[in-house]
Design a protein around this motif. Structure first.
Motif, PDB file in Angstrom:
ATOM      1  N   VAL A  45      38.546   2.132  27.031  1.00 33.74           N
ATOM      2  CA  VAL A  45      39.288   1.855  25.790  1.00 33.74           C
ATOM      3  C   VAL A  45      38.494   0.895  24.902  1.00 33.74           C
ATOM      4  O   VAL A  45      37.974  -0.109  25.382  1.00 33.74           O
ATOM      5  N   THR A  46      38.413   1.216  23.610  1.00 31.78           N
ATOM      6  CA  THR A  46      37.681   0.354  22.677  1.00 31.78           C
ATOM      7  C   THR A  46      38.607  -0.476  21.799  1.00 31.78           C
ATOM      8  O   THR A  46      38.192  -1.472  21.210  1.00 31.78           O
ATOM      9  N   GLU A  47      39.863  -0.038  21.723  1.00 33.54           N
ATOM     10  CA  GLU A  47      40.784  -0.656  20.754  1.00 33.54           C
ATOM     11  C   GLU A  47      42.171  -0.703  21.369  1.00 33.54           C
ATOM     12  O   GLU A  47      42.617   0.267  21.988  1.00 33.54           O
ATOM     13  N   HIS A  48      42.872  -1.824  21.190  1.00 30.80           N
ATOM     14  CA  HIS A  48      44.220  -1.948  21.742  1.00 30.80           C
ATOM     15  C   HIS A  48      45.242  -2.161  20.622  1.00 30.80           C
ATOM     16  O   HIS A  48      45.060  -3.023  19.771  1.00 30.80           O
ATOM     17  N   LEU A 102      39.819   9.277  20.496  1.00 31.72           N
ATOM     18  CA  LEU A 102      41.015   9.568  21.290  1.00 31.72           C
ATOM     19  C   LEU A 102      42.044   8.457  21.111  1.00 31.72           C
ATOM     20  O   LEU A 102      41.691   7.298  20.911  1.00 31.72           O
ATOM     21  N   MET A 103      43.306   8.827  21.190  1.00 29.34           N
ATOM     22  CA  MET A 103      44.378   7.848  21.061  1.00 29.34           C
ATOM     23  C   MET A 103      45.462   8.177  22.087  1.00 29.34           C
ATOM     24  O   MET A 103      45.749   9.352  22.326  1.00 29.34           O
ATOM     25  N   THR A 104      45.994   7.145  22.710  1.00 32.65           N
ATOM     26  CA  THR A 104      47.108   7.376  23.638  1.00 32.65           C
ATOM     27  C   THR A 104      48.109   6.246  23.558  1.00 32.65           C
ATOM     28  O   THR A 104      47.752   5.098  23.262  1.00 32.65           O
ATOM     29  N   TYR A 105      49.387   6.596  23.742  1.00 31.09           N
ATOM     30  CA  TYR A 105      50.354   5.561  24.099  1.00 31.09           C
ATOM     31  C   TYR A 105      50.560   5.723  25.600  1.00 31.09           C
ATOM     32  O   TYR A 105      51.208   6.662  26.054  1.00 31.09           O
ATOM     33  N   PRO A 106      49.984   4.804  26.382  1.00 29.78           N
ATOM     34  CA  PRO A 106      49.874   5.040  27.819  1.00 29.78           C
ATOM     35  C   PRO A 106      51.138   4.630  28.569  1.00 29.78           C
ATOM     36  O   PRO A 106      51.943   3.840  28.065  1.00 29.78           O
ATOM     37  N   PRO A 107      51.307   5.151  29.772  1.00 30.40           N
ATOM     38  CA  PRO A 107      52.309   4.550  30.658  1.00 30.40           C
ATOM     39  C   PRO A 107      51.856   3.122  30.938  1.00 30.40           C
ATOM     40  O   PRO A 107      50.656   2.869  31.033  1.00 30.40           O
ATOM     41  N   GLN A 108      52.790   2.184  31.027  1.00 31.93           N
ATOM     42  CA  GLN A 108      52.431   0.783  31.204  1.00 31.93           C
ATOM     43  C   GLN A 108      52.124   0.467  32.671  1.00 31.93           C
ATOM     44  O   GLN A 108      52.666   1.084  33.572  1.00 31.93           O
ATOM     45  N   PHE A 109      51.251  -0.478  32.888  1.00 31.00           N
ATOM     46  CA  PHE A 109      50.839  -0.930  34.226  1.00 31.00           C
ATOM     47  C   PHE A 109      50.203   0.210  35.025  1.00 31.00           C
ATOM     48  O   PHE A 109      50.393   0.302  36.235  1.00 31.00           O
ATOM     49  N   ALA A 110      49.470   1.091  34.345  1.00 27.84           N
ATOM     50  CA  ALA A 110      48.820   2.219  35.029  1.00 27.84           C
ATOM     51  C   ALA A 110      47.410   2.378  34.483  1.00 27.84           C
ATOM     52  O   ALA A 110      46.951   3.488  34.219  1.00 27.84           O
ATOM     53  N   GLU A 111      46.715   1.248  34.325  1.00 28.62           N
ATOM     54  CA  GLU A 111      45.426   1.261  33.634  1.00 28.62           C
ATOM     55  C   GLU A 111      44.382   2.140  34.319  1.00 28.62           C
ATOM     56  O   GLU A 111      43.592   2.808  33.640  1.00 28.62           O
ATOM     57  N   ALA A 112      44.384   2.150  35.637  1.00 31.88           N
ATOM     58  CA  ALA A 112      43.347   2.919  36.336  1.00 31.88           C
ATOM     59  C   ALA A 112      43.494   4.408  36.022  1.00 31.88           C
ATOM     60  O   ALA A 112      42.520   5.090  35.685  1.00 31.88           O
ATOM     61  N   VAL A 171      38.367   4.869  21.233  1.00 40.23           N
ATOM     62  CA  VAL A 171      39.359   5.236  22.243  1.00 40.23           C
ATOM     63  C   VAL A 171      40.450   4.180  22.140  1.00 40.23           C
ATOM     64  O   VAL A 171      40.265   3.027  22.515  1.00 40.23           O
ATOM     65  N   SER A 172      41.582   4.594  21.583  1.00 40.58           N
ATOM     66  CA  SER A 172      42.640   3.647  21.219  1.00 40.58           C
ATOM     67  C   SER A 172      43.815   3.753  22.174  1.00 40.58           C
ATOM     68  O   SER A 172      44.389   4.822  22.361  1.00 40.58           O
ATOM     69  N   SER A 173      44.175   2.623  22.785  1.00 37.06           N
ATOM     70  CA  SER A 173      45.348   2.584  23.659  1.00 37.06           C
ATOM     71  C   SER A 173      46.280   1.483  23.153  1.00 37.06           C
ATOM     72  O   SER A 173      45.970   0.814  22.161  1.00 37.06           O
ATOM     73  N   GLY A 174      47.402   1.294  23.823  1.00 30.99           N
ATOM     74  CA  GLY A 174      48.323   0.305  23.275  1.00 30.99           C
ATOM     75  C   GLY A 174      49.424  -0.126  24.217  1.00 30.99           C
ATOM     76  O   GLY A 174      49.417   0.188  25.407  1.00 30.99           O
ATOM     77  N   GLY A 175      50.367  -0.878  23.666  1.00 32.66           N
ATOM     78  CA  GLY A 175      51.506  -1.343  24.433  1.00 32.66           C
ATOM     79  C   GLY A 175      51.429  -2.832  24.713  1.00 32.66           C
ATOM     80  O   GLY A 175      50.359  -3.367  25.020  1.00 32.66           O
ATOM     81  N   THR A 176      52.571  -3.497  24.620  1.00 28.93           N
ATOM     82  CA  THR A 176      52.616  -4.921  24.913  1.00 28.93           C
ATOM     83  C   THR A 176      52.912  -5.225  26.380  1.00 28.93           C
ATOM     84  O   THR A 176      52.361  -6.179  26.920  1.00 28.93           O
ATOM     85  N   PRO A 177      53.748  -4.424  27.069  1.00 27.23           N
ATOM     86  CA  PRO A 177      54.090  -4.825  28.444  1.00 27.23           C
ATOM     87  C   PRO A 177      52.876  -5.134  29.307  1.00 27.23           C
ATOM     88  O   PRO A 177      52.839  -6.159  29.986  1.00 27.23           O
ATOM     89  N   LEU A 216      41.406  -5.384  18.382  1.00 28.70           N
ATOM     90  CA  LEU A 216      42.871  -5.473  18.327  1.00 28.70           C
ATOM     91  C   LEU A 216      43.350  -4.865  17.009  1.00 28.70           C
ATOM     92  O   LEU A 216      42.881  -5.239  15.931  1.00 28.70           O
ATOM     93  N   ARG A 217      44.272  -3.924  17.117  1.00 29.99           N
ATOM     94  CA  ARG A 217      44.848  -3.266  15.949  1.00 29.99           C
ATOM     95  C   ARG A 217      46.371  -3.371  16.045  1.00 29.99           C
ATOM     96  O   ARG A 217      47.042  -2.477  16.563  1.00 29.99           O
ATOM     97  N   PRO A 218      46.937  -4.481  15.599  1.00 24.32           N
ATOM     98  CA  PRO A 218      48.371  -4.738  15.814  1.00 24.32           C
ATOM     99  C   PRO A 218      49.261  -3.655  15.197  1.00 24.32           C
ATOM    100  O   PRO A 218      48.965  -3.131  14.124  1.00 24.32           O
ATOM    101  N   HIS A 219      50.315  -3.345  15.915  1.00 29.03           N
ATOM    102  CA  HIS A 219      51.336  -2.421  15.424  1.00 29.03           C
ATOM    103  C   HIS A 219      52.328  -3.236  14.595  1.00 29.03           C
ATOM    104  O   HIS A 219      52.891  -4.208  15.087  1.00 29.03           O
TER     105      HIS A 219
END
Lengths: 350, 350
Positions: free
Chosen positions: B214-217, B164-174, B197-203, B36-39
């Motif tokens: 993903v290794t890090e959120h 790798l790092m992404t700010y992903p679309p939410q609710f689209a994990e697959a 492999v860093s992803s993120g988002g609270t929703p 966990l890497r809090p924003h």
């Protein structure tokens, strides 16, 4: 490169345009025998208020005590606070403020009037009755109610009725004039003197004289103008003094450009418009989406594309909340920065 | 009266809820073997970041160098800057920052990669490749392009490919998982190690484990939650730690109530919702219109009406830009204020 000495995003203000905007509207008010009382919420800068006063403004308008305190400290001596003051903390500060400046406030209900009376029972505070002439925010709902509240303010210890105040619906001067005239006449019929009739707003600033009962006009945005005023034809692009300087940081696709100004620089205020600002260098570009630090721009309407690292000037949709987001602004003349000012009244929420 | 010792509008934060929110999500990440890497954009408070680190966060996420500088000063030693760094001023500051903390940045294009390389030619900066996995903001557009940029970063002096790092679309994990896996495998096929492999988002924070590559959120809002997250069922009302405390200043009509929190306190962010916030004391009230200092509330859905002077707690639609509007926040336990913190990273736009 635009303003190479500055880091982005930041605010740049063209001082020649400010000078012209201030002079032109003061001149308009002078010609129409309107007292101009600029609203400081747009610039939040004591330096600008002092220029407005030097040009002939009769005083300034603030919404919050925290703003008024900053401008009093800077030497502004005549302040109208156009917001119902509620609560012991604010009333205590209001008393202190009233010792330093010529202060007037507003009220639109009996609770506020009686609280002001209680706080100022050993002195005399001038209070204007706020009227809802159609904008649907605060204000008494009918001219008779205005006269009734005026009578109460006149009879209470500590308060003195000073006149009427409205934030009017824009481009509706005839209806506003009718409303305020009825209220003024009802006050007069009750034996009250209506010294001030204060109206405001920048969108219809060039029609302010049509509400002839009005004695004083409060305008804020006229100092800088913005995209919403361009859209309403209150101004044109060359009248817009303030821009957010931003840098292109990414071009993920052929048509998408991302800049480092997001909602933390431009606000999420759409103000009824499409897109979040006007890009001066690419007038047909559309800032179609903002997150806090990213602005996404659709370039499909443009023939050229900016390079990564290129700087753009964005005229915000609504300039007032934008100045509230920055600790400082940069003043320039023809692109050369001449001064950097701290936004002294930024964040004065209370 | 709620919080009689405070003036309004102001921010009040329930510390017990913060405590629970932080612990619960750290626990979720631990259970799913996610770092966990809090924003920090949500709270902008070093005090909160230190609590997050003490609970097990591996480091923090910042968007701006100005934010990172504040948190480095406060003792945060591991910072990921998830924003393309462009321009000489920023590169100079970035070099100074890299001397103080374990710093990683991102790049999504060759121009940024080469500029980082130039600025760090005499040392070694770890850079993650930002991937646009569908959110449509920054990022390379395809897994192969990610690998290509990774190779460039690996070959340039001064930069080191870190993952790798992404700010992903939410609710689209697959879909996000597929995209990132292809990119990771393409990098590996080129002989590169993909450490992070860093992803993120609270929703969609409770579904983060579904993107198993993903290794890090990175999550920010989970500390406070907000109305938009209530609407997406990411949280419920009792999980919302932050409210804007506001005072009723006018009741112009039977159904209209005006409070002293406008867009300068709540922002104009609708975030796809109806109304500008959730009124805890009147859940069926609708904040239908904001100007900078006024919030207009439609009370027609409610049986009761608040008095002038009554205080309300509003859960904002989107909490992150709200903390950027206040110089300080008040921490409380069960309604008793225990601390007031300066929002140290407020307004760090650059």
């Amino acid at each position: 490169m635009l303003f190479p000495e500055l880091d982005t995003p930041c605010i740049v203000i063209d001082d020649e345009i400010v000078e012209r905007n201030l002079a032109q509207y003061q001149d308009y008010c002078d010609r129409h025998d309107l007292r101009l009382r600029p609203h400081i919420k747009t610039h939040k800068l004591p330096e600008m208020a002092l220029r407005q006063l030097a040009l002939g403004a009769v005083g300034i308008t603030c919404q919050k005590i925290g703003e008024a305190e900053v401008f009093a400290e800077a030497g502004c001596r005549d302040i109208l606070l156009t917001f119902n003051i509620v609560g012991t903390q604010k009333l205590t500060r209001l008393r202190r403020l009233a010792e330093r400046v010529v202060l007037r406030v507003v009220a639109d209900n009996e609770v506020v009037a009686r609280a002001l009376s209680g706080a100022f029972s050993d002195r005399s505070l001038e209070v204007l009755v706020e009227c809802d002439t159609g904008a649907g925010r605060c204000g008494v709902q009918a001219p008779d109610a205005a006269a009734e509240l005026a009578m109460l303010l006149d009879s209470l210890p500590g308060t003195r009725f000073g006149g009427l105040m409205t934030y009017p619906p824009q481009f509706a001067e005839a209806a506003v004039d009718d409303w305020l005239r009825l209220a003024r006449d009802a006050c007069r019929a009750s034996g009250l003197n209506v010294e001030t009739v204060s109206s405001g707003g920048t969108p219809s600033m060039w029609r302010a004289h049509r509400a002839s009962v009005v004695t004083e006009h409060r305008s804020g945005t006229y100092i800088y103008n913005d995209r919403s005023l361009m859209h309403r034809a209150t101004c044109v692009e060359r009248d817009c003094a303030l821009a957010v300087l931003t840098t292109v940081v990414s071009r993920p696709t052929g048509d998408r450009v991302v800049v480092d100004a997001g909602s933390k620089a431009l606000t999420a205020d759409l103000f009824g418009l499409e897109g979040y600002g006007y890009v001066r260098e690419y007038p047909d570009a559309c800032i179609y989406s903002l997150s806090e630090e990213h602005g996404c721009i659709d370039m499909r309407g443009c023939t050229a594309r900016p390079e990564i690292g290129e700087r753009l000037r964005v005229i915000p949709n609504h300039v007032c909340p934008v100045t509230n987001l920055f600790d400082e602004v940069h003043i320039h003349r023809r692109g050369a920065v001449t001064n950097t000012l701290a936004v002294a009244a930024r964040g004065k929420v209370a």
